[in-house]
Design an enzyme around this catalytic site. Structure first.
Site, PDB file in Angstrom:
ATOM      1  N   LYS A   1     -25.292  75.011 -40.585  1.00 42.24           N
ATOM      2  CA  LYS A   1     -25.859  75.099 -41.934  1.00 42.24           C
ATOM      3  C   LYS A   1     -25.965  76.551 -42.390  1.00 42.24           C
ATOM      4  CE  LYS A   1     -29.687  73.533 -44.769  1.00 42.24           C
ATOM      5  NZ  LYS A   1     -30.979  72.875 -44.833  1.00 42.24           N
TER       6      LYS A   1
ATOM      7  N   ILE B   1     -33.799  79.162 -40.308  1.00 40.34           N
ATOM      8  CA  ILE B   1     -32.842  80.039 -40.993  1.00 40.34           C
ATOM      9  C   ILE B   1     -32.641  79.642 -42.447  1.00 40.34           C
ATOM     10  CG2 ILE B   1     -30.686  78.826 -40.405  1.00 40.34           C
ATOM     11  CD1 ILE B   1     -29.718  81.875 -39.707  1.00 40.34           C
TER      12      ILE B   1
ATOM     13  N   LYS C   1     -32.999  72.654 -48.399  1.00 38.68           N
ATOM     14  CA  LYS C   1     -32.662  71.432 -47.658  1.00 38.68           C
ATOM     15  C   LYS C   1     -31.670  70.559 -48.420  1.00 38.68           C
ATOM     16  CE  LYS C   1     -35.841  72.213 -44.425  1.00 38.68           C
ATOM     17  NZ  LYS C   1     -35.401  72.695 -43.095  1.00 38.68           N
TER      18      LYS C   1
ATOM     19  N   GLY D   1     -30.045  75.821 -35.104  1.00 46.36           N
ATOM     20  CA  GLY D   1     -29.433  74.699 -34.394  1.00 46.36           C
ATOM     21  C   GLY D   1     -28.860  73.617 -35.282  1.00 46.36           C
ATOM     22  N   GLY D   2     -29.117  73.708 -36.596  1.00 46.16           N
ATOM     23  CA  GLY D   2     -28.774  72.596 -37.490  1.00 46.16           C
ATOM     24  C   GLY D   2     -27.398  72.711 -38.115  1.00 46.16           C
TER      25      GLY D   2
ATOM     26  N   GLY E   1     -35.195  69.362 -30.604  1.00 46.64           N
ATOM     27  CA  GLY E   1     -36.213  69.912 -31.508  1.00 46.64           C
ATOM     28  C   GLY E   1     -36.504  71.373 -31.195  1.00 46.64           C
ATOM     29  N   HIS E   2     -37.137  72.072 -32.175  1.00 43.11           N
ATOM     30  CA  HIS E   2     -37.331  73.521 -31.984  1.00 43.11           C
ATOM     31  C   HIS E   2     -38.451  73.866 -31.007  1.00 43.11           C
ATOM     32  CE1 HIS E   2     -40.100  72.552 -35.187  1.00 43.11           C
ATOM     33  NE2 HIS E   2     -39.178  72.568 -36.128  1.00 43.11           N
TER      34      HIS E   2
END
Length: 503
Positions: free
Chosen positions: A122, A247, A391, A110-111, A217-218
Protein backbone atom coordinates in the site's frame (compact mmCIF):
# COMPACT_ATOMS: atom_id res chain seq x y z
CA UNK A 1 -12.93 -44.63 24.90
CA UNK A 2 -15.16 -42.01 23.23
CA UNK A 3 -15.13 -38.29 24.07
CA UNK A 4 -18.59 -38.74 25.65
CA UNK A 5 -17.26 -41.56 27.90
CA UNK A 6 -14.35 -39.30 28.84
CA UNK A 7 -16.73 -36.47 29.74
CA UNK A 8 -18.88 -38.74 31.95
CA UNK A 9 -15.84 -40.17 33.71
CA UNK A 10 -13.68 -37.14 34.51
CA UNK A 11 -15.99 -34.08 34.63
CA UNK A 12 -16.16 -30.95 32.48
CA UNK A 13 -13.08 -29.00 33.71
CA UNK A 14 -10.73 -31.96 33.41
CA UNK A 15 -12.26 -32.93 30.07
CA UNK A 16 -11.69 -29.43 28.67
CA UNK A 17 -8.09 -29.50 29.86
CA UNK A 18 -7.56 -32.89 28.19
CA UNK A 19 -9.08 -31.56 24.96
CA UNK A 20 -6.82 -28.49 25.10
CA UNK A 21 -3.76 -30.68 25.51
CA UNK A 22 -4.84 -32.83 22.56
CA UNK A 23 -5.25 -29.75 20.33
CA UNK A 24 -1.89 -28.39 21.44
CA UNK A 25 -0.06 -31.68 20.89
CA UNK A 26 -1.64 -32.10 17.44
CA UNK A 27 -0.74 -28.51 16.48
CA UNK A 28 2.90 -28.95 17.57
CA UNK A 29 3.18 -32.18 15.56
CA UNK A 30 1.76 -30.48 12.43
CA UNK A 31 4.15 -27.52 12.80
CA UNK A 32 7.11 -29.92 13.01
CA UNK A 33 5.92 -31.60 9.81
CA UNK A 34 5.77 -28.22 8.08
CA UNK A 35 9.32 -27.38 9.22
CA UNK A 36 10.59 -30.63 7.72
CA UNK A 37 9.50 -29.37 4.26
CA UNK A 38 12.21 -26.66 4.31
CA UNK A 39 15.94 -26.35 4.96
CA UNK A 40 18.52 -23.79 6.02
CA UNK A 41 17.55 -20.14 6.55
CA UNK A 42 13.88 -20.63 5.63
CA UNK A 43 13.56 -23.38 8.22
CA UNK A 44 15.36 -21.30 10.84
CA UNK A 45 13.14 -18.23 10.29
CA UNK A 46 9.98 -20.35 10.29
CA UNK A 47 11.05 -22.09 13.49
CA UNK A 48 11.35 -18.67 15.22
CA UNK A 49 7.94 -17.65 13.85
CA UNK A 50 6.38 -20.91 15.00
CA UNK A 51 7.72 -20.42 18.55
CA UNK A 52 5.69 -17.19 18.70
CA UNK A 53 2.71 -18.91 17.12
CA UNK A 54 2.81 -21.74 19.70
CA UNK A 55 2.64 -19.16 22.51
CA UNK A 56 -0.37 -17.35 21.04
CA UNK A 57 -2.12 -20.67 20.20
CA UNK A 58 -1.54 -21.91 23.78
CA UNK A 59 -3.07 -18.72 25.18
CA UNK A 60 -5.96 -18.94 22.69
CA UNK A 61 -6.81 -22.43 24.01
CA UNK A 62 -6.68 -21.16 27.61
CA UNK A 63 -9.12 -18.28 27.09
CA UNK A 64 -12.42 -18.78 28.90
CA UNK A 65 -14.92 -16.11 27.93
CA UNK A 66 -14.29 -12.35 27.46
CA UNK A 67 -10.91 -10.92 28.49
CA UNK A 68 -12.67 -7.89 29.97
CA UNK A 69 -15.01 -7.71 32.95
CA UNK A 70 -17.25 -4.78 31.98
CA UNK A 71 -17.97 -3.87 35.60
CA UNK A 72 -14.26 -3.25 36.29
CA UNK A 73 -13.84 -0.67 33.52
CA UNK A 74 -13.12 2.85 34.74
CA UNK A 75 -12.44 6.16 33.05
CA UNK A 76 -8.68 6.89 33.11
CA UNK A 77 -7.56 9.46 35.73
CA UNK A 78 -7.10 12.93 34.21
CA UNK A 79 -3.35 12.96 34.85
CA UNK A 80 -2.93 9.85 32.65
CA UNK A 81 -4.53 11.48 29.57
CA UNK A 82 -2.66 14.76 29.05
CA UNK A 83 -4.01 17.47 26.75
CA UNK A 84 -1.49 18.14 23.96
CA UNK A 85 -1.67 21.89 24.64
CA UNK A 86 -0.21 21.34 28.14
CA UNK A 87 2.71 19.39 26.69
CA UNK A 88 3.23 22.03 24.01
CA UNK A 89 3.17 24.76 26.67
CA UNK A 90 6.36 23.29 28.18
CA UNK A 91 8.15 24.69 25.13
CA UNK A 92 11.36 23.35 23.62
CA UNK A 93 14.97 23.57 24.80
CA UNK A 94 17.50 25.63 22.80
CA UNK A 95 18.61 22.47 21.04
CA UNK A 96 16.43 19.47 20.21
CA UNK A 97 19.27 17.69 18.39
CA UNK A 98 20.28 15.55 21.41
CA UNK A 99 16.70 14.26 21.77
CA UNK A 100 16.27 13.62 18.05
CA UNK A 101 19.49 11.62 17.96
CA UNK A 102 17.88 9.20 20.44
CA UNK A 103 14.79 8.68 18.27
CA UNK A 104 13.94 6.06 15.63
CA UNK A 105 10.88 6.35 13.36
CA UNK A 106 9.10 3.03 12.74
CA UNK A 107 6.40 2.68 10.09
CA UNK A 108 4.05 -0.31 9.94
CA UNK A 109 4.40 -1.37 6.31
CA UNK A 110 2.82 -4.83 6.20
CA UNK A 111 -0.35 -4.02 4.27
CA UNK A 112 -1.18 -4.44 0.61
CA UNK A 113 -3.11 -1.96 -1.55
CA UNK A 114 -5.73 -4.55 -2.53
CA UNK A 115 -8.64 -2.78 -0.80
CA UNK A 116 -7.97 0.21 -3.10
CA UNK A 117 -7.59 -2.00 -6.18
CA UNK A 118 -3.77 -1.82 -6.28
CA UNK A 119 -1.14 -4.53 -6.48
CA UNK A 120 1.86 -4.61 -4.14
CA UNK A 121 2.51 -2.71 -0.89
CA UNK A 122 0.00 0.00 0.00
CA UNK A 123 2.92 2.33 0.80
CA UNK A 124 3.74 2.71 -2.93
CA UNK A 125 0.34 4.17 -3.91
CA UNK A 126 0.74 7.78 -5.13
CA UNK A 127 -1.13 10.10 -2.81
CA UNK A 128 0.05 13.60 -3.60
CA UNK A 129 1.96 15.15 -6.55
CA UNK A 130 3.14 11.68 -7.63
CA UNK A 131 4.57 11.10 -4.13
CA UNK A 132 3.81 7.76 -2.47
CA UNK A 133 3.28 7.18 1.28
CA UNK A 134 6.89 5.98 1.39
CA UNK A 135 8.21 9.04 -0.50
CA UNK A 136 6.45 11.40 1.92
CA UNK A 137 7.85 9.51 4.95
CA UNK A 138 11.42 9.66 3.59
CA UNK A 139 11.05 13.40 2.78
CA UNK A 140 9.80 14.14 6.31
CA UNK A 141 12.70 12.38 8.02
CA UNK A 142 15.31 13.70 5.61
CA UNK A 143 14.01 17.22 6.32
CA UNK A 144 14.41 16.61 10.09
CA UNK A 145 17.92 15.25 9.66
CA UNK A 146 19.02 18.19 7.50
CA UNK A 147 17.28 20.91 9.55
CA UNK A 148 18.71 19.83 12.92
CA UNK A 149 21.86 18.06 11.64
CA UNK A 150 20.85 14.76 13.29
CA UNK A 151 20.55 11.09 12.40
CA UNK A 152 16.97 9.86 12.83
CA UNK A 153 16.76 6.47 11.08
CA UNK A 154 13.63 5.05 9.44
CA UNK A 155 12.64 1.44 10.17
CA UNK A 156 9.97 -0.33 8.13
CA UNK A 157 8.18 -3.34 9.57
CA UNK A 158 7.33 -5.31 6.43
CA UNK A 159 5.33 -8.50 6.07
CA UNK A 160 6.01 -11.43 3.75
CA UNK A 161 3.44 -9.73 1.47
CA UNK A 162 5.40 -6.47 1.13
CA UNK A 163 9.06 -7.23 1.89
CA UNK A 164 10.39 -8.11 -1.57
CA UNK A 165 8.69 -5.21 -3.40
CA UNK A 166 9.61 -2.72 -0.66
CA UNK A 167 13.31 -3.65 -0.75
CA UNK A 168 13.42 -3.05 -4.52
CA UNK A 169 11.81 0.37 -4.11
CA UNK A 170 14.16 1.39 -1.27
CA UNK A 171 17.08 1.47 -3.72
CA UNK A 172 15.84 4.83 -5.01
CA UNK A 173 16.50 6.46 -1.61
CA UNK A 174 20.21 5.49 -1.50
CA UNK A 175 21.37 9.10 -1.79
CA UNK A 176 18.82 10.58 0.63
CA UNK A 177 19.98 11.68 4.07
CA UNK A 178 18.16 8.98 6.00
CA UNK A 179 19.32 5.52 7.07
CA UNK A 180 16.60 2.98 6.26
CA UNK A 181 16.34 -0.44 7.95
CA UNK A 182 13.73 -3.14 7.50
CA UNK A 183 12.63 -6.20 9.41
CA UNK A 184 9.86 -8.70 8.77
CA UNK A 185 6.92 -9.43 11.00
CA UNK A 186 6.18 -13.10 11.59
CA UNK A 187 4.40 -15.48 9.24
CA UNK A 188 1.75 -17.58 11.03
CA UNK A 189 -0.38 -20.43 9.64
CA UNK A 190 -4.12 -19.95 9.27
CA UNK A 191 -6.06 -22.47 11.35
CA UNK A 192 -8.92 -24.67 10.18
CA UNK A 193 -11.87 -23.51 12.31
CA UNK A 194 -13.15 -27.07 12.83
CA UNK A 195 -9.99 -29.13 13.39
CA UNK A 196 -7.87 -26.28 14.91
CA UNK A 197 -4.95 -27.48 12.76
CA UNK A 198 -2.91 -25.54 10.17
CA UNK A 199 -4.32 -25.43 6.65
CA UNK A 200 -0.79 -25.29 5.15
CA UNK A 201 0.72 -28.46 3.67
CA UNK A 202 4.29 -27.08 3.38
CA UNK A 203 6.13 -23.77 3.89
CA UNK A 204 5.55 -22.59 0.30
CA UNK A 205 3.47 -19.50 -0.46
CA UNK A 206 2.50 -20.02 -4.09
CA UNK A 207 -0.42 -21.65 -5.89
CA UNK A 208 -2.93 -23.22 -3.51
CA UNK A 209 -0.63 -22.28 -0.59
CA UNK A 210 -0.91 -18.53 -1.26
CA UNK A 211 -3.66 -17.80 1.27
CA UNK A 212 -2.81 -20.25 4.07
CA UNK A 213 -0.40 -17.85 5.82
CA UNK A 214 -0.97 -14.44 7.42
CA UNK A 215 0.97 -11.65 9.19
CA UNK A 216 -0.38 -11.70 12.78
CA UNK A 217 -1.28 -8.03 13.29
CA UNK A 218 0.99 -5.15 14.34
CA UNK A 219 1.22 -6.41 17.94
CA UNK A 220 3.85 -8.77 16.52
CA UNK A 221 6.26 -5.80 16.30
CA UNK A 222 7.77 -6.46 19.73
CA UNK A 223 8.82 -10.08 19.12
CA UNK A 224 9.82 -9.54 15.47
CA UNK A 225 11.84 -6.39 16.22
CA UNK A 226 13.62 -8.21 19.05
CA UNK A 227 14.23 -11.40 17.03
CA UNK A 228 15.60 -9.46 14.06
CA UNK A 229 18.58 -8.17 16.08
CA UNK A 230 17.73 -4.61 14.99
CA UNK A 231 16.44 -3.65 18.45
CA UNK A 232 19.81 -4.45 20.06
CA UNK A 233 21.69 -2.72 17.23
CA UNK A 234 19.74 0.53 17.71
CA UNK A 235 20.13 0.44 21.50
CA UNK A 236 23.90 -0.01 21.00
CA UNK A 237 23.84 3.12 18.79
CA UNK A 238 22.36 5.13 21.69
CA UNK A 239 18.74 5.18 20.49
CA UNK A 240 16.14 5.29 23.29
CA UNK A 241 12.65 5.69 21.79
CA UNK A 242 10.74 4.61 18.72
CA UNK A 243 7.87 6.59 17.23
CA UNK A 244 5.56 3.99 15.66
CA UNK A 245 2.67 4.69 13.30
CA UNK A 246 0.77 3.28 10.33
CA UNK A 247 2.44 4.27 7.06
CA UNK A 248 -0.94 5.34 5.64
CA UNK A 249 -1.53 7.89 8.43
CA UNK A 250 -0.27 11.09 6.79
CA UNK A 251 -0.75 13.05 10.04
CA UNK A 252 1.79 10.92 11.94
CA UNK A 253 4.90 13.10 11.79
CA UNK A 254 7.62 13.44 14.46
CA UNK A 255 6.31 15.84 17.12
CA UNK A 256 9.12 17.68 18.90
CA UNK A 257 6.96 18.63 21.90
CA UNK A 258 5.99 15.03 22.73
CA UNK A 259 9.60 13.93 22.18
CA UNK A 260 10.86 16.67 24.50
CA UNK A 261 8.29 15.69 27.15
CA UNK A 262 9.60 12.11 27.08
CA UNK A 263 13.26 13.10 27.22
CA UNK A 264 12.89 15.77 29.92
CA UNK A 265 11.64 13.34 32.61
CA UNK A 266 14.09 12.03 35.24
CA UNK A 267 15.50 8.65 34.08
CA UNK A 268 13.85 6.70 36.92
CA UNK A 269 10.43 8.23 36.14
CA UNK A 270 10.62 8.03 32.37
CA UNK A 271 7.36 7.35 30.57
CA UNK A 272 7.94 4.10 28.67
CA UNK A 273 4.87 4.29 26.45
CA UNK A 274 2.84 7.20 25.06
CA UNK A 275 -0.31 6.58 23.04
CA UNK A 276 -1.62 9.51 21.02
CA UNK A 277 -5.42 9.62 21.28
CA UNK A 278 -7.82 12.12 19.80
CA UNK A 279 -11.46 13.10 20.30
CA UNK A 280 -13.93 10.61 18.88
CA UNK A 281 -16.48 11.62 16.25
CA UNK A 282 -19.36 9.58 14.83
CA UNK A 283 -16.95 8.29 12.15
CA UNK A 284 -14.63 6.75 14.77
CA UNK A 285 -17.06 4.70 16.83
CA UNK A 286 -15.18 1.44 16.19
CA UNK A 287 -11.76 2.78 17.21
CA UNK A 288 -10.05 1.39 20.34
CA UNK A 289 -10.14 3.56 23.46
CA UNK A 290 -8.10 3.93 26.66
CA UNK A 291 -9.57 2.76 29.95
CA UNK A 292 -8.37 2.27 33.52
CA UNK A 293 -8.46 -1.44 34.40
CA UNK A 294 -6.84 -3.13 37.40
CA UNK A 295 -5.03 0.18 38.14
CA UNK A 296 -3.37 0.20 34.72
CA UNK A 297 -4.01 2.10 31.50
CA UNK A 298 -5.38 -0.38 29.00
CA UNK A 299 -6.48 -0.34 25.36
CA UNK A 300 -10.04 -1.54 24.85
CA UNK A 301 -10.82 -2.72 21.30
CA UNK A 302 -14.32 -3.35 19.95
CA UNK A 303 -13.46 -7.05 19.48
CA UNK A 304 -13.09 -7.40 23.29
CA UNK A 305 -16.44 -5.82 24.11
CA UNK A 306 -19.29 -8.15 25.16
CA UNK A 307 -22.15 -7.94 22.64
CA UNK A 308 -24.50 -6.45 25.22
CA UNK A 309 -22.19 -3.43 25.60
CA UNK A 310 -21.19 -2.72 21.98
CA UNK A 311 -23.56 0.27 21.65
CA UNK A 312 -22.21 1.68 24.91
CA UNK A 313 -18.65 1.28 23.57
CA UNK A 314 -19.59 3.16 20.38
CA UNK A 315 -21.09 6.01 22.38
CA UNK A 316 -19.30 9.32 21.94
CA UNK A 317 -20.42 10.44 25.40
CA UNK A 318 -18.98 7.61 27.52
CA UNK A 319 -15.80 6.86 25.54
CA UNK A 320 -14.71 10.24 24.23
CA UNK A 321 -11.28 9.39 22.79
CA UNK A 322 -9.81 6.78 20.46
CA UNK A 323 -6.36 5.41 19.66
CA UNK A 324 -4.63 6.94 16.59
CA UNK A 325 -1.97 4.18 16.66
CA UNK A 326 0.73 6.85 16.91
CA UNK A 327 2.90 5.44 19.71
CA UNK A 328 6.13 6.46 21.43
CA UNK A 329 7.83 3.48 23.09
CA UNK A 330 11.05 2.98 25.05
CA UNK A 331 13.48 0.61 23.29
CA UNK A 332 15.02 -0.50 26.59
CA UNK A 333 11.57 -1.34 27.97
CA UNK A 334 10.69 -3.42 24.88
CA UNK A 335 13.91 -5.41 25.37
CA UNK A 336 13.19 -5.94 29.09
CA UNK A 337 9.59 -7.04 28.57
CA UNK A 338 10.48 -9.35 25.68
CA UNK A 339 13.18 -11.06 27.75
CA UNK A 340 10.77 -11.43 30.66
CA UNK A 341 8.03 -12.70 28.32
CA UNK A 342 5.77 -10.15 30.02
CA UNK A 343 3.71 -8.54 27.22
CA UNK A 344 0.58 -10.76 27.39
CA UNK A 345 -1.30 -8.99 24.57
CA UNK A 346 -5.01 -9.73 24.20
CA UNK A 347 -5.70 -12.09 21.31
CA UNK A 348 -7.93 -10.92 18.47
CA UNK A 349 -9.60 -13.93 16.79
CA UNK A 350 -10.18 -12.96 13.18
CA UNK A 351 -12.45 -15.37 11.22
CA UNK A 352 -11.93 -15.62 7.44
CA UNK A 353 -13.32 -17.71 4.60
CA UNK A 354 -10.80 -18.85 1.99
CA UNK A 355 -11.63 -18.85 -1.75
CA UNK A 356 -12.58 -22.53 -1.68
CA UNK A 357 -15.12 -21.86 1.10
CA UNK A 358 -13.01 -23.21 3.98
CA UNK A 359 -13.62 -21.38 7.29
CA UNK A 360 -10.37 -20.48 9.04
CA UNK A 361 -9.29 -18.32 11.96
CA UNK A 362 -6.20 -16.21 12.39
CA UNK A 363 -4.89 -15.13 15.78
CA UNK A 364 -3.70 -11.52 15.92
CA UNK A 365 -2.56 -8.91 18.43
CA UNK A 366 -2.50 -5.09 18.40
CA UNK A 367 0.61 -3.00 19.10
CA UNK A 368 -1.28 -0.61 21.42
CA UNK A 369 -2.51 -3.46 23.65
CA UNK A 370 0.96 -3.62 25.22
CA UNK A 371 0.42 -0.29 27.00
CA UNK A 372 -0.58 -2.10 30.21
CA UNK A 373 2.86 -3.77 30.45
CA UNK A 374 4.93 -0.55 30.40
CA UNK A 375 5.81 1.69 33.34
CA UNK A 376 4.45 5.25 33.65
CA UNK A 377 2.35 4.86 30.48
CA UNK A 378 0.50 7.94 29.28
CA UNK A 379 -2.16 8.98 26.79
CA UNK A 380 -1.77 12.35 25.04
CA UNK A 381 -4.91 13.88 23.56
CA UNK A 382 -3.60 15.31 20.28
CA UNK A 383 -5.29 17.48 17.63
CA UNK A 384 -7.26 15.62 14.96
CA UNK A 385 -4.65 16.74 12.40
CA UNK A 386 -2.33 13.99 13.69
CA UNK A 387 -4.80 11.39 12.47
CA UNK A 388 -5.11 11.54 8.68
CA UNK A 389 -5.39 7.94 7.48
CA UNK A 390 -5.89 7.07 3.82
CA UNK A 391 -7.94 3.86 3.81
CA UNK A 392 -10.27 4.56 0.88
CA UNK A 393 -10.52 6.60 -2.31
CA UNK A 394 -12.71 9.06 -0.34
CA UNK A 395 -9.72 9.72 1.96
CA UNK A 396 -7.46 9.95 -1.10
CA UNK A 397 -9.63 12.69 -2.62
CA UNK A 398 -9.25 14.76 0.56
CA UNK A 399 -5.44 14.54 0.71
CA UNK A 400 -5.03 15.17 -3.03
CA UNK A 401 -7.17 18.32 -2.85
CA UNK A 402 -6.35 21.95 -2.05
CA UNK A 403 -7.62 21.37 1.51
CA UNK A 404 -4.03 20.42 2.33
CA UNK A 405 -0.65 22.01 1.68
CA UNK A 406 2.45 19.86 1.25
CA UNK A 407 5.72 20.98 2.80
CA UNK A 408 8.80 18.73 3.19
CA UNK A 409 6.67 15.59 3.07
CA UNK A 410 4.14 16.83 5.66
CA UNK A 411 0.50 17.64 4.90
CA UNK A 412 -1.16 20.47 6.81
CA UNK A 413 -4.65 21.92 6.51
CA UNK A 414 -4.60 24.90 4.13
CA UNK A 415 -4.69 28.30 5.85
CA UNK A 416 -7.29 29.30 3.26
CA UNK A 417 -9.86 26.96 4.82
CA UNK A 418 -11.86 28.98 7.31
CA UNK A 419 -12.74 26.13 9.70
CA UNK A 420 -10.44 23.33 10.85
CA UNK A 421 -12.80 20.35 10.43
CA UNK A 422 -12.31 17.97 7.51
CA UNK A 423 -15.27 17.59 5.10
CA UNK A 424 -17.16 14.30 5.14
CA UNK A 425 -16.62 12.62 1.76
CA UNK A 426 -18.36 9.44 0.62
CA UNK A 427 -17.58 8.18 -2.87
CA UNK A 428 -19.53 5.23 -4.29
CA UNK A 429 -18.26 1.86 -5.53
CA UNK A 430 -17.36 3.24 -9.01
CA UNK A 431 -14.50 5.10 -7.28
CA UNK A 432 -13.17 2.25 -5.07
CA UNK A 433 -10.16 1.34 -7.21
CA UNK A 434 -7.51 4.05 -7.46
CA UNK A 435 -7.28 3.65 -11.25
CA UNK A 436 -11.06 4.15 -11.66
CA UNK A 437 -10.97 7.06 -9.22
CA UNK A 438 -8.25 8.84 -11.22
CA UNK A 439 -10.06 8.44 -14.56
CA UNK A 440 -13.23 10.03 -13.10
CA UNK A 441 -11.50 13.32 -12.19
CA UNK A 442 -9.93 15.41 -14.97
CA UNK A 443 -8.55 17.46 -12.11
CA UNK A 444 -9.19 17.35 -8.36
CA UNK A 445 -12.01 19.80 -7.49
CA UNK A 446 -11.58 22.89 -5.33
CA UNK A 447 -12.86 21.72 -1.92
CA UNK A 448 -11.80 24.59 0.37
CA UNK A 449 -15.41 25.43 1.26
CA UNK A 450 -16.84 21.88 1.19
CA UNK A 451 -18.67 20.41 4.20
CA UNK A 452 -20.12 17.19 2.79
CA UNK A 453 -19.83 15.31 -0.50
CA UNK A 454 -21.70 12.15 -1.49
CA UNK A 455 -21.21 10.69 -4.98
CA UNK A 456 -22.96 7.53 -6.18
CA UNK A 457 -23.10 5.80 -9.57
CA UNK A 458 -21.44 6.62 -12.90
CA UNK A 459 -20.19 10.18 -12.29
CA UNK A 460 -17.23 12.08 -13.82
CA UNK A 461 -15.78 15.51 -13.01
CA UNK A 462 -14.40 17.95 -15.58
CA UNK A 463 -11.47 20.32 -14.94
CA UNK A 464 -11.60 23.11 -12.34
CA UNK A 465 -14.86 22.06 -10.67
CA UNK A 466 -15.58 23.78 -7.36
CA UNK A 467 -17.57 22.08 -4.56
CA UNK A 468 -19.00 24.09 -1.63
CA UNK A 469 -21.27 23.38 1.33
CA UNK A 470 -23.20 20.10 0.94
CA UNK A 471 -23.08 18.46 -2.49
CA UNK A 472 -24.87 15.19 -3.34
CA UNK A 473 -24.52 13.67 -6.82
CA UNK A 474 -26.46 10.49 -7.60
CA UNK A 475 -26.53 8.81 -11.00
CA UNK A 476 -29.17 6.09 -11.03
CA UNK A 477 -28.42 2.68 -12.51
CA UNK A 478 -27.95 3.03 -16.27
CA UNK A 479 -27.59 6.83 -16.09
CA UNK A 480 -24.41 8.87 -16.20
CA UNK A 481 -23.62 12.32 -14.86
CA UNK A 482 -20.72 14.40 -16.24
CA UNK A 483 -20.04 17.46 -14.10
CA UNK A 484 -18.88 20.06 -16.67
CA UNK A 485 -15.50 21.81 -16.51
CA UNK A 486 -15.56 24.96 -14.40
CA UNK A 487 -18.88 24.08 -12.70
CA UNK A 488 -19.48 25.52 -9.22
CA UNK A 489 -21.77 23.33 -7.10
CA UNK A 490 -22.84 24.92 -3.82
CA UNK A 491 -25.43 23.17 -1.62
CA UNK A 492 -26.71 21.21 -4.61
CA UNK A 493 -28.31 17.82 -5.21
CA UNK A 494 -27.66 16.51 -8.74
CA UNK A 495 -29.48 13.38 -9.88
CA UNK A 496 -30.72 11.67 -13.01
CA UNK A 497 -28.72 11.87 -16.24
CA UNK A 498 -26.36 14.65 -17.36
CA UNK A 499 -24.11 14.07 -20.38
CA UNK A 500 -21.80 16.70 -21.79
CA UNK A 501 -21.11 15.77 -25.42
CA UNK A 502 -18.40 17.25 -27.62
CA UNK A 503 -19.75 18.82 -30.83
Amino acid sequence: MSLLDDLCKIGMAEFQEKLRLQHETSMHAELEKLLMTAKGTEQEISRKDFEGFKKIFHRFLQVKGPSINWEKINKPPEDLIRPYDKIKAQGLPDSVAASLNKLVVVKLNGGLGTSMGCKGPKSVISVRNENTFLDLTVHQIEHLNKTFNVDVPLVLMNSFNTDEDTKKILQKYTHHRVHIHTFNQSRYPRINKESLLPVAKDLGMHGDQADVWYPPGHGDIYASFYNSGLLDKLIAEGKEYIFVSNIDNLGATVDLFILNHLMSQPKDKRCEFVMEVTDKTRADVKGGTLIQYDDKLRLLEIAQVPKAHVDEFKSVTKFKIFNTNNLWISLGAIKRLQEQNAMDLEIIVNPKTLDGGLNVIQLETAVGAAIKAFDNALGVNVPRSRFLPVKTSSDLLLVMSNLYSLDAGSLTMSKKREFPSTPHVKLGSSFTKVQDFLTRFESIPDMLELDHLTVSGDVTFGKNVSLKGTVIIIANHGDRIDIPAGAVLENKIVSGNLRILDH
